[in-house]
Write a protein that holds these residues in place. Structure first.
Motif, PDB file in Angstrom:
ATOM      1  N   TYR A  85       0.824  -1.205   0.000  1.00 58.15           N
ATOM      2  CA  TYR A  85       0.000   0.000   0.000  1.00 58.15           C
ATOM      3  C   TYR A  85       0.858   1.256   0.000  1.00 58.15           C
ATOM      4  O   TYR A  85       0.555   2.237  -0.672  1.00 58.15           O
ATOM      5  CB  TYR A  85      -0.907   0.005   1.225  1.00 58.15           C
ATOM      6  CG  TYR A  85      -1.791   1.233   1.338  1.00 58.15           C
ATOM      7  CD1 TYR A  85      -2.966   1.330   0.588  1.00 58.15           C
ATOM      8  CD2 TYR A  85      -1.444   2.292   2.174  1.00 58.15           C
ATOM      9  CE1 TYR A  85      -3.773   2.463   0.677  1.00 58.15           C
ATOM     10  CE2 TYR A  85      -2.254   3.421   2.267  1.00 58.15           C
ATOM     11  CZ  TYR A  85      -3.407   3.498   1.523  1.00 58.15           C
ATOM     12  OH  TYR A  85      -4.201   4.613   1.607  1.00 58.15           O
ATOM     13  N   VAL A  86       1.921   1.218   0.756  1.00 62.02           N
ATOM     14  CA  VAL A  86       2.815   2.368   0.890  1.00 62.02           C
ATOM     15  C   VAL A  86       4.250   1.907   0.697  1.00 62.02           C
ATOM     16  O   VAL A  86       4.620   0.812   1.113  1.00 62.02           O
ATOM     17  CB  VAL A  86       2.633   3.048   2.277  1.00 62.02           C
ATOM     18  CG1 VAL A  86       2.866   2.061   3.394  1.00 62.02           C
ATOM     19  CG2 VAL A  86       3.570   4.237   2.433  1.00 62.02           C
ATOM     20  N   ASP A  87       5.035   2.718   0.015  1.00 61.82           N
ATOM     21  CA  ASP A  87       6.482   2.523  -0.092  1.00 61.82           C
ATOM     22  C   ASP A  87       7.161   3.736   0.525  1.00 61.82           C
ATOM     23  O   ASP A  87       6.503   4.727   0.859  1.00 61.82           O
ATOM     24  CB  ASP A  87       6.924   2.371  -1.548  1.00 61.82           C
ATOM     25  CG  ASP A  87       6.690   0.961  -2.083  1.00 61.82           C
ATOM     26  OD1 ASP A  87       6.162   0.123  -1.332  1.00 61.82           O
ATOM     27  OD2 ASP A  87       7.025   0.714  -3.255  1.00 61.82           O
ATOM     28  N   ALA A  88       8.462   3.669   0.656  1.00 58.54           N
ATOM     29  CA  ALA A  88       9.186   4.774   1.275  1.00 58.54           C
ATOM     30  C   ALA A  88      10.579   4.884   0.669  1.00 58.54           C
ATOM     31  O   ALA A  88      11.148   3.887   0.212  1.00 58.54           O
ATOM     32  CB  ALA A  88       9.280   4.581   2.778  1.00 58.54           C
ATOM     33  N   LEU A 123       7.199   9.146   1.971  1.00 57.01           N
ATOM     34  CA  LEU A 123       6.240   8.073   1.732  1.00 57.01           C
ATOM     35  C   LEU A 123       5.534   8.272   0.396  1.00 57.01           C
ATOM     36  O   LEU A 123       5.203   9.407   0.018  1.00 57.01           O
ATOM     37  CB  LEU A 123       5.217   8.023   2.864  1.00 57.01           C
ATOM     38  CG  LEU A 123       5.772   7.844   4.277  1.00 57.01           C
ATOM     39  CD1 LEU A 123       4.637   7.766   5.284  1.00 57.01           C
ATOM     40  CD2 LEU A 123       6.657   6.606   4.374  1.00 57.01           C
ATOM     41  N   THR A 124       5.290   7.172  -0.314  1.00 57.56           N
ATOM     42  CA  THR A 124       4.639   7.212  -1.618  1.00 57.56           C
ATOM     43  C   THR A 124       3.679   6.040  -1.745  1.00 57.56           C
ATOM     44  O   THR A 124       3.640   5.146  -0.898  1.00 57.56           O
ATOM     45  CB  THR A 124       5.670   7.099  -2.764  1.00 57.56           C
ATOM     46  OG1 THR A 124       6.181   5.761  -2.820  1.00 57.56           O
ATOM     47  CG2 THR A 124       6.815   8.070  -2.584  1.00 57.56           C
ATOM     48  N   GLU A 125       2.919   6.038  -2.848  1.00 57.25           N
ATOM     49  CA  GLU A 125       2.206   4.829  -3.226  1.00 57.25           C
ATOM     50  C   GLU A 125       3.218   3.739  -3.544  1.00 57.25           C
ATOM     51  O   GLU A 125       4.379   4.016  -3.856  1.00 57.25           O
ATOM     52  CB  GLU A 125       1.330   5.080  -4.463  1.00 57.25           C
ATOM     53  CG  GLU A 125       0.181   6.041  -4.250  1.00 57.25           C
ATOM     54  CD  GLU A 125      -0.626   6.244  -5.530  1.00 57.25           C
ATOM     55  OE1 GLU A 125      -0.140   5.824  -6.607  1.00 57.25           O
ATOM     56  OE2 GLU A 125      -1.722   6.806  -5.446  1.00 57.25           O
ATOM     57  N   SER A 126       2.786   2.476  -3.480  1.00 57.65           N
ATOM     58  CA  SER A 126       3.695   1.381  -3.799  1.00 57.65           C
ATOM     59  C   SER A 126       3.975   1.326  -5.297  1.00 57.65           C
ATOM     60  O   SER A 126       3.112   1.643  -6.120  1.00 57.65           O
ATOM     61  CB  SER A 126       3.107   0.043  -3.335  1.00 57.65           C
ATOM     62  OG  SER A 126       3.104  -0.037  -1.931  1.00 57.65           O
ATOM     63  N   GLY A 128       7.304   1.283  -8.559  1.00 57.17           N
ATOM     64  CA  GLY A 128       8.378   2.090  -9.122  1.00 57.17           C
ATOM     65  C   GLY A 128       9.741   1.735  -8.567  1.00 57.17           C
ATOM     66  O   GLY A 128       9.869   1.225  -7.457  1.00 57.17           O
ATOM     67  N   GLU A 129      10.752   2.006  -9.361  1.00 54.64           N
ATOM     68  CA  GLU A 129      12.137   1.784  -8.955  1.00 54.64           C
ATOM     69  C   GLU A 129      12.885   3.111  -8.979  1.00 54.64           C
ATOM     70  O   GLU A 129      12.528   4.031  -9.716  1.00 54.64           O
ATOM     71  CB  GLU A 129      12.817   0.793  -9.907  1.00 54.64           C
ATOM     72  CG  GLU A 129      12.206  -0.598  -9.895  1.00 54.64           C
ATOM     73  CD  GLU A 129      12.415  -1.309  -8.567  1.00 54.64           C
ATOM     74  OE1 GLU A 129      13.385  -0.973  -7.868  1.00 54.64           O
ATOM     75  OE2 GLU A 129      11.605  -2.196  -8.244  1.00 54.64           O
ATOM     76  N   LEU A 130      13.919   3.190  -8.180  1.00 56.67           N
ATOM     77  CA  LEU A 130      14.715   4.402  -8.132  1.00 56.67           C
ATOM     78  C   LEU A 130      15.551   4.555  -9.399  1.00 56.67           C
ATOM     79  O   LEU A 130      16.050   3.574  -9.943  1.00 56.67           O
ATOM     80  CB  LEU A 130      15.652   4.383  -6.926  1.00 56.67           C
ATOM     81  CG  LEU A 130      15.009   4.491  -5.541  1.00 56.67           C
ATOM     82  CD1 LEU A 130      16.082   4.371  -4.460  1.00 56.67           C
ATOM     83  CD2 LEU A 130      14.247   5.792  -5.382  1.00 56.67           C
ATOM     84  N   ARG A 176       2.322   9.546  -6.182  1.00 55.96           N
ATOM     85  CA  ARG A 176       2.806   8.462  -7.030  1.00 55.96           C
ATOM     86  C   ARG A 176       4.319   8.323  -6.835  1.00 55.96           C
ATOM     87  O   ARG A 176       5.047   9.310  -6.721  1.00 55.96           O
ATOM     88  CB  ARG A 176       2.491   8.730  -8.489  1.00 55.96           C
ATOM     89  CG  ARG A 176       1.005   8.626  -8.841  1.00 55.96           C
ATOM     90  CD  ARG A 176       0.770   8.835 -10.313  1.00 55.96           C
ATOM     91  NE  ARG A 176       1.166  10.171 -10.753  1.00 55.96           N
ATOM     92  CZ  ARG A 176       2.260  10.436 -11.442  1.00 55.96           C
ATOM     93  NH1 ARG A 176       3.090   9.451 -11.795  1.00 55.96           N
ATOM     94  NH2 ARG A 176       2.548  11.671 -11.801  1.00 55.96           N
ATOM     95  N   ALA A 177       4.782   7.083  -6.809  1.00 53.26           N
ATOM     96  CA  ALA A 177       6.202   6.836  -6.557  1.00 53.26           C
ATOM     97  C   ALA A 177       7.083   7.530  -7.595  1.00 53.26           C
ATOM     98  O   ALA A 177       8.087   8.160  -7.257  1.00 53.26           O
ATOM     99  CB  ALA A 177       6.466   5.334  -6.539  1.00 53.26           C
ATOM    100  N   GLY A 178       6.695   7.408  -8.879  1.00 57.89           N
ATOM    101  CA  GLY A 178       7.515   7.993  -9.925  1.00 57.89           C
ATOM    102  C   GLY A 178       7.646   9.498  -9.792  1.00 57.89           C
ATOM    103  O   GLY A 178       8.718  10.065 -10.027  1.00 57.89           O
ATOM    104  N   ALA A 179       6.559  10.154  -9.419  1.00 57.63           N
ATOM    105  CA  ALA A 179       6.590  11.609  -9.265  1.00 57.63           C
ATOM    106  C   ALA A 179       7.515  12.012  -8.119  1.00 57.63           C
ATOM    107  O   ALA A 179       8.309  12.949  -8.238  1.00 57.63           O
ATOM    108  CB  ALA A 179       5.179  12.136  -9.024  1.00 57.63           C
TER     109      ALA A 179
END
Length: 204
Positions: A85-88, A123-126, A128-130, A176-179
């Motif tokens: 649900y959440v990534d970081a 914190l972001t949505e789950s 995406g990669e760095l 959004r993770a990418g943003a």
């Protein structure tokens, strides 16, 4: 002779802090955040909390009834399991401060945690990669599936986790993770060490 008020005060503080941690965990669970109980600091050598239960990934479900039971009698840290649900993204203070400034300029801030060890956590949505430049920077850690991050007011040996930007500032919406990764990459490019590196490459 022992002072009995010291023990009473200690117990009262412990109960108050446990209730605060439980209230935070319940509030997060009711909003769909997969929280799990974590260890409390045991001494100066503790770098951070870890899940209390071996099967913490299976327990990471948004059920306030489970949360009430888990935090019923112990002073457990509040951890959120990442990857569903959440990534970081965990960064050093220099990069974190610059990225937070860029986010403020857009008017769409992300939830940001401040850690007692000086780290900032976005914190972001789950998903995406760095990007390469972020993935190779020392101290940058992406927390996804199989990981977790501590949430306020989780205690460390030398302080507590606190919000720099609370989730309610953006009505509990996660970016959004990418943003967010893009903002971090732009922030990284503005740091002096990266500007110097780019200058030397172009000059060559």
């Amino acid at each position: 002779m022992n002072n009995p008020t010291i023990g009473i005060d200690s117990v009262s503080w412990r109960d108050a802090f446990r209730i605060e941690l439980r209230a935070e965990a319940i509030g997060l669970a009711t909003r769909g955040w997969p929280v799990v109980p974590g260890t409390a600091p045991a001494g100066d050598g503790v770098s951070g909390p870890v899940p209390v239960h071996d099967d913490w990934q299976e327990r990471a479900v948004a059920d306030s009834g489970d949360v009430i039971e888990w935090w019923g009698g112990e002073v457990y840290s509040v951890l959120v399991a990442t990857g569903s649900y959440v990534d970081a993204v965990e960064v050093d203070a220099e990069l974190g401060h610059r990225a937070a400034t860029l986010l403020r300029e857009t008017g769409r801030p992300a939830p940001i945690l401040a850690m007692p060890n000086g780290k900032w956590v976005f914190l972001t949505e789950s998903g995406g990669e760095l990007a390469g430049e972020l993935a190779t920077r020392p101290g940058v850690v992406r927390h996804g599936m199989g990981s977790w991050v501590p949430l306020p007011p989780t205690p460390f040996a030398h302080g507590v986790v606190h919000w720099r930007v609370k989730p309610e500032v953006w009505e509990w919406k996660l970016p959004r993770a990418g943003a967010l990764h893009g903002v971090l990459a732009r922030a990284l490019a503005t740091l002096p060490d990266n500007r110097d590196s780019e200058f030397h490459v172009h000059a060559a």
